[in-house]
Scaffold this active site. Structure first.
Site, PDB file in Angstrom:
ATOM      1  N   LEU A  41       0.843  -1.193   0.000  1.00  0.00           N
ATOM      2  CA  LEU A  41       0.000   0.000   0.000  1.00  0.00           C
ATOM      3  C   LEU A  41       0.884   1.251   0.000  1.00  0.00           C
ATOM      4  O   LEU A  41       2.084   1.171   0.213  1.00  0.00           O
ATOM      5  CB  LEU A  41      -0.916   0.005   1.234  1.00  0.00           C
ATOM      6  CG  LEU A  41      -1.853  -1.203   1.403  1.00  0.00           C
ATOM      7  CD1 LEU A  41      -2.745  -1.011   2.630  1.00  0.00           C
ATOM      8  CD2 LEU A  41      -2.718  -1.406   0.163  1.00  0.00           C
ATOM      9  N   GLY A  42       0.281   2.416  -0.226  1.00  0.00           N
ATOM     10  CA  GLY A  42       1.045   3.663  -0.115  1.00  0.00           C
ATOM     11  C   GLY A  42       1.275   4.395  -1.424  1.00  0.00           C
ATOM     12  O   GLY A  42       1.699   5.548  -1.419  1.00  0.00           O
ATOM     13  N   GLY A  43       1.043   3.709  -2.552  1.00  0.00           N
ATOM     14  CA  GLY A  43       1.120   4.392  -3.848  1.00  0.00           C
ATOM     15  C   GLY A  43       2.505   4.901  -4.180  1.00  0.00           C
ATOM     16  O   GLY A  43       3.516   4.402  -3.669  1.00  0.00           O
ATOM     17  N   VAL A  44       2.531   5.905  -5.037  1.00  0.00           N
ATOM     18  CA  VAL A  44       3.787   6.509  -5.483  1.00  0.00           C
ATOM     19  C   VAL A  44       4.526   7.085  -4.281  1.00  0.00           C
ATOM     20  O   VAL A  44       5.723   6.876  -4.083  1.00  0.00           O
ATOM     21  CB  VAL A  44       3.516   7.604  -6.535  1.00  0.00           C
ATOM     22  CG1 VAL A  44       4.776   8.428  -6.806  1.00  0.00           C
ATOM     23  CG2 VAL A  44       2.988   6.976  -7.823  1.00  0.00           C
ATOM     24  N   GLU A 205      17.044  22.241 -18.687  1.00  0.00           N
ATOM     25  CA  GLU A 205      15.653  22.680 -18.472  1.00  0.00           C
ATOM     26  C   GLU A 205      15.223  23.557 -19.646  1.00  0.00           C
ATOM     27  O   GLU A 205      15.946  24.463 -20.056  1.00  0.00           O
ATOM     28  CB  GLU A 205      15.565  23.444 -17.140  1.00  0.00           C
ATOM     29  CG  GLU A 205      14.311  24.290 -16.945  1.00  0.00           C
ATOM     30  CD  GLU A 205      13.026  23.494 -16.916  1.00  0.00           C
ATOM     31  OE1 GLU A 205      12.951  22.514 -16.166  1.00  0.00           O
ATOM     32  OE2 GLU A 205      12.097  23.860 -17.665  1.00  0.00           O
ATOM     33  N   HIS A 449      13.158  31.527  20.930  1.00  0.00           N
ATOM     34  CA  HIS A 449      14.480  31.995  20.532  1.00  0.00           C
ATOM     35  C   HIS A 449      15.538  31.045  21.079  1.00  0.00           C
ATOM     36  O   HIS A 449      15.421  30.632  22.227  1.00  0.00           O
ATOM     37  CB  HIS A 449      14.717  33.402  21.084  1.00  0.00           C
ATOM     38  CG  HIS A 449      16.087  33.927  20.791  1.00  0.00           C
ATOM     39  ND1 HIS A 449      16.430  34.391  19.533  1.00  0.00           N
ATOM     40  CD2 HIS A 449      17.202  34.030  21.556  1.00  0.00           C
ATOM     41  CE1 HIS A 449      17.698  34.791  19.557  1.00  0.00           C
ATOM     42  NE2 HIS A 449      18.193  34.572  20.774  1.00  0.00           N
TER      43      HIS A 449
HETATM   44  P1  FAD Z   1      -0.639   7.655  -6.246  1.00  0.00           P
HETATM   45  O1  FAD Z   1       0.293   7.816  -5.130  1.00  0.00           O
HETATM   46  O2  FAD Z   1      -0.115   7.716  -7.633  1.00  0.00           O
HETATM   47  O3  FAD Z   1      -1.374   6.287  -6.001  1.00  0.00           O
HETATM   48  C1  FAD Z   1      -2.218   5.703  -6.946  1.00  0.00           C
HETATM   49  C2  FAD Z   1      -2.304   4.225  -6.658  1.00  0.00           C
HETATM   50  O4  FAD Z   1      -3.284   3.662  -7.499  1.00  0.00           O
HETATM   51  C3  FAD Z   1      -1.014   3.488  -6.965  1.00  0.00           C
HETATM   52  O5  FAD Z   1      -0.635   2.694  -5.857  1.00  0.00           O
HETATM   53  C4  FAD Z   1      -1.356   2.628  -8.181  1.00  0.00           C
HETATM   54  O6  FAD Z   1      -0.667   1.403  -8.190  1.00  0.00           O
HETATM   55  C5  FAD Z   1      -2.840   2.433  -7.992  1.00  0.00           C
HETATM   56  N1  FAD Z   1      -3.557   2.184  -9.246  1.00  0.00           N
HETATM   57  C6  FAD Z   1      -3.611   2.968 -10.352  1.00  0.00           C
HETATM   58  N2  FAD Z   1      -4.427   2.453 -11.268  1.00  0.00           N
HETATM   59  C7  FAD Z   1      -4.907   1.313 -10.734  1.00  0.00           C
HETATM   60  C8  FAD Z   1      -5.819   0.325 -11.209  1.00  0.00           C
HETATM   61  N3  FAD Z   1      -6.400   0.419 -12.408  1.00  0.00           N
HETATM   62  N4  FAD Z   1      -6.079  -0.720 -10.401  1.00  0.00           N
HETATM   63  C9  FAD Z   1      -5.501  -0.831  -9.169  1.00  0.00           C
HETATM   64  N5  FAD Z   1      -4.659   0.065  -8.681  1.00  0.00           N
HETATM   65  C10 FAD Z   1      -4.359   1.131  -9.458  1.00  0.00           C
HETATM   66  N6  FAD Z   1       4.486  14.791  -2.987  1.00  0.00           N
HETATM   67  C11 FAD Z   1       4.596  15.473  -1.838  1.00  0.00           C
HETATM   68  O7  FAD Z   1       3.603  16.005  -1.357  1.00  0.00           O
HETATM   69  N7  FAD Z   1       5.801  15.586  -1.196  1.00  0.00           N
HETATM   70  C12 FAD Z   1       6.931  15.024  -1.694  1.00  0.00           C
HETATM   71  O8  FAD Z   1       8.006  15.152  -1.093  1.00  0.00           O
HETATM   72  C13 FAD Z   1       6.851  14.307  -2.912  1.00  0.00           C
HETATM   73  N8  FAD Z   1       7.950  13.721  -3.440  1.00  0.00           N
HETATM   74  C14 FAD Z   1       7.836  13.012  -4.596  1.00  0.00           C
HETATM   75  C15 FAD Z   1       8.977  12.417  -5.116  1.00  0.00           C
HETATM   76  C16 FAD Z   1       8.894  11.669  -6.282  1.00  0.00           C
HETATM   77  C17 FAD Z   1      10.139  11.021  -6.830  1.00  0.00           C
HETATM   78  C18 FAD Z   1       7.626  11.508  -6.928  1.00  0.00           C
HETATM   79  C19 FAD Z   1       7.503  10.699  -8.176  1.00  0.00           C
HETATM   80  C20 FAD Z   1       6.495  12.108  -6.420  1.00  0.00           C
HETATM   81  C21 FAD Z   1       6.580  12.864  -5.246  1.00  0.00           C
HETATM   82  N9  FAD Z   1       5.460  13.493  -4.703  1.00  0.00           N
HETATM   83  C22 FAD Z   1       5.579  14.205  -3.541  1.00  0.00           C
HETATM   84  C23 FAD Z   1       4.122  13.392  -5.324  1.00  0.00           C
HETATM   85  C24 FAD Z   1       3.258  12.349  -4.596  1.00  0.00           C
HETATM   86  O9  FAD Z   1       3.917  11.116  -4.657  1.00  0.00           O
HETATM   87  C25 FAD Z   1       1.897  12.267  -5.253  1.00  0.00           C
HETATM   88  O10 FAD Z   1       1.290  13.527  -5.268  1.00  0.00           O
HETATM   89  C26 FAD Z   1       0.979  11.312  -4.479  1.00  0.00           C
HETATM   90  O11 FAD Z   1       1.527  10.026  -4.439  1.00  0.00           O
HETATM   91  C27 FAD Z   1      -0.402  11.275  -5.142  1.00  0.00           C
HETATM   92  O12 FAD Z   1      -1.236  10.417  -4.450  1.00  0.00           O
HETATM   93  P2  FAD Z   1      -2.459   9.702  -5.153  1.00  0.00           P
HETATM   94  O13 FAD Z   1      -3.139   8.946  -4.071  1.00  0.00           O
HETATM   95  O14 FAD Z   1      -3.230  10.662  -5.952  1.00  0.00           O
HETATM   96  O15 FAD Z   1      -1.829   8.713  -6.221  1.00  0.00           O
END
Ligand code: FAD
Length: 471
Positions: A41-44, A205, A449
């Site tokens: 769990l936990g996504g990106v 860039e 401070h």
């Molecule tokens: P996500 O985190 O993208 O999660 C979506 C989830 O859905 C994923 O686990 C994926 O596997 C799942 N999924 C997608 N489609 C399907 C499907 N059809 N079936 C089943 N599962 C599916 N943000 C910050 O605020 N601070 C930071 O310091 C920061 N650093 C970052 C560093 C990097 C290198 C990157 C790439 C991003 C960073 N971000 C940061 C951005 C942050 O990661 C995202 O804004 C955040 O993860 C978005 O959350 P979300 O729940 O919308 O989606």
């Protein structure tokens, strides 16, 4: 058709948006299913984003700080880096956080279903597991939180030496020469890590400056401090060709402005492509449910995070910018509460941004550059950290704190901090903006401070003309 699982609330995607939505839904008493394609769990954010990048940035900051001690008569040996152990540390951090989430899901009786979800109707979604087996989940309400994916450049070949942010976080090697394509927050954070670990870095860039969105006065401080970190910072420069050769990755450039000369092609040991992220809205068969998705893959929502269908909500990266975890979490709570029938709205004034580079750059609300462009009249309180005892004691007084006020109401409408720990302090300015504080409110609040956070109170004193610490 056959239904395998019935639920009141289905959440698609277990990133910061999805798990927060599922947890809040369950806490509100809804029988909740959380669908996620990955085992963890936990996504990106937790797996390949916020958290692993901060684990590596922490290590980089410790290395940089110990090396800087030589100026004060304390010398450490040149660090020896065991990349395998460093990677293991980063992975341990991720595992600790993601297993914590799994525990919290279990505690709340959220039914986590692993597999790829694709809508089949406005009340059904099909989940395909890794072994190909399929389940149909029937839901009364849904929150789509499928997030975003990295954008690839079409002319970049597949090669293990060419990586995106996920590949860079895998830490497979420490290249001698590395190019970062894209001077945004993610690219610059990874550049910070790799340069501290020993890589020589170029950044390219297309736009006219790094870290777009932040005020130029803050970026200038950051760039000056980091002069030695980079060999070349090529702004207003387009990357036009990338070739995988045996001796390295050959990259060719073009000036973005007509008439300007482009840098010579270069050979790199590693190239990081960090040119942005695109929403996953187009990849979940949303049309089968009847949910509107834009051409670019965003899902339009109202202030309750509702899509065009009243029982389906969407949150996080796939509903729009800024693509940030704290925005996703806040939207998740709104969506879950609205789905539960509460009068919840996404009604924030501001969303803070932070680059966790060294120094950190953090900003919230309106920026000076934005105000200038829009012809909005602002007043400013600017406190240089050279006048902060704590910053000087830390040997890091290059930064500043600034507060931006509405010229008529004197209420705070924005602020920026560049310096160590800026990200940890920007929340106070966000709170002041949300509370409608004016300069006196902030100036009369006693800050401890000597702290870096004191600089916020001092910036307000500067604005009010009561700062006694500046000439
Ligand atoms: P996500 O985190 O993208 O999660 C979506 C989830 O859905 C994923 O686990 C994926 O596997 C799942 N999924 C997608 N489609 C399907 C499907 N059809 N079936 C089943 N599962 C599916 N943000 C910050 O605020 N601070 C930071 O310091 C920061 N650093 C970052 C560093 C990097 C290198 C990157 C790439 C991003 C960073 N971000 C940061 C951005 C942050 O990661 C995202 O804004 C955040 O993860 C978005 O959350 P979300 O729940 O919308 O989606």
């Amino acid at each position: 058709g056959k239904v395998d699982i019935e639920c009141e609330m289905m959440v698609l995607g277990a990133g910061p948006g999805g798990y927060s939505a599922a947890f809040r839904s369950a806490d509100l008493g809804m029988n909740t299913v959380l669908i996620e394609r990955y085992a963890s769990l936990g996504g990106v954010c937790l797996n390949v984003g916020c958290i692993p990048s901060k684990a590596l940035l922490h290590v980089a900051a410790v290395i940089d700080e110990t090396q800087a001690m030589s100026k004060h008569g304390i010398s450490f040996a040149k660090p020896e880096i065991d990349i395998d152990q460093l990677r293991a540390y980063k992975d341990k951090v991720i595992t600790k956080m993601t297993t914590g989430l799994a525990g919290m899901a279990k505690m709340r009786k959220v039914n986590v279903v692993q597999g790829v979800g694709q809508f089949v109707s406005a009340n059904h979604i099909e989940v395909t597991a890794a072994d190909g087996s399929k389940k149909i989940v029937q839901f009364q309400k849904a929150i789509i939180a499928a997030g975003s994916a990295v954008v690839n450049l079409p002319f970049v070949p597949k090669d293990p030496r060419i990586v995106d942010s996920t590949g860079a976080l895998e830490l497979r090697q420490i290249p001698k020469r590395m190019l970062v394509i894209g001077g945004g927050i993610i690219g610059l954070e990874m550049a910070t890590v790799y340069s501290t670990l020993g890589s020589r870095i170029d950044v390219v860039e297309m736009l006219d400056g790094l870290m777009q969105g932040a005020d130029r006065d803050m970026v200038k401080v950051w760039q000056k401090f980091n002069e030695k970190r980079f060999d070349k910072v090529m702004t207003k420069t387009k990357t036009v060709a990338v070739e995988a050769l045996e001796e390295g990755i050959k990259v060719s450039f073009e000036a973005a402005e007509a008439g300007a000369t482009a840098p010579e092609p270069q050979i790199y040991d590693m190239v990081l492509v960090a040119v942005g992220r695109s929403p996953n809205g187009g990849k979940i068969a949303a049309d089968k449910a009847g949910v509107t998705v834009t051409d670019r893959g965003f899902i339009p929502v109202d202030a309750q995070m509702r899509t065009n269908l009243p029982h389906i909500f969407a949150i996080g990266d796939l509903v729009g910018q800024p693509m940030l975890a704290h925005k996703a979490v806040h939207e998740a709570h709104v969506a879950a509460e609205a789905a539960h029938g509460e009068k919840a709205f996404f009604d924030v004034k501001v969303i803070p941004s932070v680059a966790y580079t060294d120094p950190e750059v953090a900003w919230v609300g309106i920026t000076e550059d934005e105000a200038k462009a829009k012809g909005i009249k602002l007043e400013k309180g600017h406190f240089p950290w050279a006048a902060s005892g704590r910053a000087v004691a830390n040997g890091r007084d290059e930064g500043f704190t600034k507060l931006l006020f509405d010229a008529e109401t004197h209420r705070i409408v924005g602020g920026g901090i560049v310096g160590t720990h800026a990200g940890d302090m920007i929340g106070e300015i966000a709170l002041a903006i949300e509370m409608g504080a004016d300069g006196i409110d902030i100036a009369k609040t006693i800050h401890p401070h000597p702290t870096l956070g004191e600089s916020i109170g001092m910036a307000a004193e500067v604005y009010e003309g009561t700062c006694t610490d500046l000439p």
